[in-house]
Design a protein around this motif. Sequence first.
Motif, mmCIF file in Angstrom:
data_model
loop_
_atom_site.group_PDB
_atom_site.id
_atom_site.type_symbol
_atom_site.label_atom_id
_atom_site.label_comp_id
_atom_site.label_asym_id
_atom_site.label_seq_id
_atom_site.Cartn_x
_atom_site.Cartn_y
_atom_site.Cartn_z
ATOM 1 N N UNK A 171 123.407 82.341 47.651
ATOM 2 C CA UNK A 171 124.430 82.910 48.426
ATOM 3 C C UNK A 171 124.212 84.072 48.866
ATOM 4 N N UNK A 172 125.098 84.779 49.551
ATOM 5 C CA UNK A 172 124.834 86.206 50.041
ATOM 6 C C UNK A 172 125.753 87.168 49.287
ATOM 7 N N UNK A 194 122.831 95.318 57.017
ATOM 8 C CA UNK A 194 121.672 95.786 56.317
ATOM 9 C C UNK A 194 121.190 94.620 55.590
ATOM 10 N N UNK A 195 120.107 94.401 55.456
ATOM 11 C CA UNK A 195 119.453 93.164 54.574
ATOM 12 C C UNK A 195 118.534 93.593 53.627
ATOM 13 N N UNK A 196 118.428 93.049 52.342
ATOM 14 C CA UNK A 196 117.626 93.312 51.374
ATOM 15 C C UNK A 196 116.679 92.428 51.252
ATOM 16 N N UNK A 197 115.312 92.371 51.459
ATOM 17 C CA UNK A 197 114.410 91.165 51.649
ATOM 18 C C UNK A 197 113.172 91.346 50.692
ATOM 19 N N UNK A 198 112.383 90.273 51.086
ATOM 20 C CA UNK A 198 111.102 90.204 50.395
ATOM 21 C C UNK A 198 109.840 90.922 51.108
ATOM 22 N N UNK A 199 109.035 91.512 50.454
ATOM 23 C CA UNK A 199 107.740 92.085 51.012
ATOM 24 C C UNK A 199 107.162 91.089 51.946
ATOM 25 N N UNK A 200 106.223 91.748 52.540
ATOM 26 C CA UNK A 200 105.506 90.652 53.764
ATOM 27 C C UNK A 200 104.613 89.353 52.937
ATOM 28 N N UNK A 201 104.317 89.700 51.786
ATOM 29 C CA UNK A 201 103.468 88.768 51.160
ATOM 30 C C UNK A 201 104.150 87.376 50.744
ATOM 31 N N UNK A 202 105.642 87.574 50.529
ATOM 32 C CA UNK A 202 106.078 86.661 49.959
ATOM 33 C C UNK A 202 107.416 86.178 51.252
ATOM 34 N N UNK A 203 107.304 86.396 52.485
ATOM 35 C CA UNK A 203 108.105 85.806 53.323
ATOM 36 C C UNK A 203 108.140 84.246 53.504
ATOM 37 N N UNK A 204 107.380 83.562 52.984
ATOM 38 C CA UNK A 204 107.196 82.129 52.920
ATOM 39 C C UNK A 204 108.124 81.512 51.945
ATOM 40 N N UNK A 205 108.849 82.350 50.969
ATOM 41 C CA UNK A 205 109.819 81.891 49.934
ATOM 42 C C UNK A 205 110.896 81.336 50.390
ATOM 43 N N UNK A 208 113.619 83.880 51.200
ATOM 44 C CA UNK A 208 113.472 84.895 52.214
ATOM 45 C C UNK A 208 113.793 83.982 53.643
ATOM 46 N N UNK A 209 113.113 82.833 53.732
ATOM 47 C CA UNK A 209 113.494 82.273 55.022
ATOM 48 C C UNK A 209 114.955 81.576 55.177
ATOM 49 N N UNK A 210 115.556 81.748 54.318
ATOM 50 C CA UNK A 210 117.130 81.466 54.378
ATOM 51 C C UNK A 210 117.566 82.447 55.019
ATOM 52 N N UNK A 234 121.037 96.210 45.868
ATOM 53 C CA UNK A 234 122.232 95.549 46.236
ATOM 54 C C UNK A 234 123.328 96.231 45.315
ATOM 55 N N UNK A 235 123.326 96.299 44.144
ATOM 56 C CA UNK A 235 124.234 97.334 43.354
ATOM 57 C C UNK A 235 124.416 98.704 44.001
ATOM 58 N N UNK A 236 123.205 99.169 44.404
ATOM 59 C CA UNK A 236 123.302 100.579 44.857
ATOM 60 C C UNK A 236 123.911 100.463 46.177
ATOM 61 N N UNK A 237 124.127 99.636 46.914
ATOM 62 C CA UNK A 237 124.825 99.613 48.158
ATOM 63 C C UNK A 237 123.786 99.376 49.146
ATOM 64 N N UNK A 238 122.541 99.045 49.117
ATOM 65 C CA UNK A 238 121.651 99.190 50.350
ATOM 66 C C UNK A 238 121.650 97.995 51.246
ATOM 67 N N UNK A 239 122.768 97.035 50.951
ATOM 68 C CA UNK A 239 122.701 95.878 51.992
ATOM 69 C C UNK A 239 123.070 94.329 51.487
ATOM 70 N N UNK A 240 122.858 93.450 52.091
ATOM 71 C CA UNK A 240 123.251 91.926 51.831
ATOM 72 C C UNK A 240 121.947 91.750 51.052
ATOM 73 N N UNK A 241 122.138 90.957 50.195
ATOM 74 C CA UNK A 241 120.839 90.317 49.068
ATOM 75 C C UNK A 241 121.221 88.437 49.019
ATOM 76 N N UNK A 242 120.252 88.070 49.454
ATOM 77 C CA UNK A 242 120.161 86.348 48.945
ATOM 78 C C UNK A 242 119.723 86.117 47.767
#
Length: 299
Positions: A171-172, A194-205, A208-210, A234-242
């Motif tokens: 979930x988010x 703001x979103x916390x995401x995967x780096x460019x090499x892992x965008x197919x995960x 990441x897609x969800x 996310x704990x530091x408050x940088x944004x939403x994380x899946x």
Amino acid sequence: MSFEKSKTIEWGDVPVFLTLARLGTLTATAQRLKMAPSSVSRHIEHLEQDLGVALFQRSPQGYVLTESAQSIIKHAEVAESAIDDFIRQSSGFAQDVAGTVRIALPENFATQLVIPALPVFQTQYPDLRIEIVSNVRMANLTRREADIAIRLLRPNYGNFVASRIGQMESGLYASSDYLATHPADLVERGTGHMCIGWDDTLLDFPLARWLEQIVPAGKTNFTASSLQSQIEAAVAGLGLVALPSFLAGNLVRFGQERLLQDIYLISHSDIRWVPRIDVTMTFLHNLFRDAGKKLAGAT
């Protein structure tokens, strides 16, 4: 190009050749094969001398197969597969639960479920050695980089046995501090978040897609190649994380969106009933069954 029928090679050079071809550097190959980089070089030099061809183009960036090597590597892989089959079949004759079992699985499963349960399991089987492979990119079962794998996708090719052992909910999530200063819901597809995401090499995960589907208008201001780094962000408050719900800890659930993924336990079919594989498969199956509600997001 053809080779003389009388030409012979040392088989021990071939696995080194294949590993270097796959990993591309002496250092990575040496670490994988547990030998010195100079030994890797010697094996390659011996094989090149025996075959009479250059196998790699050497550069500061790594080792790249030559045209000659590209034409013969598939034959080396066939030979490797045949030797692996020989080893797997012969290993079935040993009835003692002893030896090494290499398990490939996501790091969160390893650290949160499997490793904490290993002391009791290995007390039962003191001659069993467990190796955990928990890279972000999963080990290749076909190339025997692992005996058993736990994955979120059923393999669609290969000689494997796969069984569904559970389901994982994601979930988010965000910190309470972040949520106090940002929109309370996903209006306008996540505008203002703001979103916390995967780096460019892992965008197919899948995660990441969800995340991209759920919050397409969100601004990604931080990326990382590990889930643990994303959780800390996310704990530091940088944004939403899946993330998987069972890893959320003190983070706060945001919205009702959820991703459900089946969990599969996989092994090579020809070693499935080897004693050391059998007891390890049973251990993992029971472990994930007992953690079923937790993994599925039940509170």
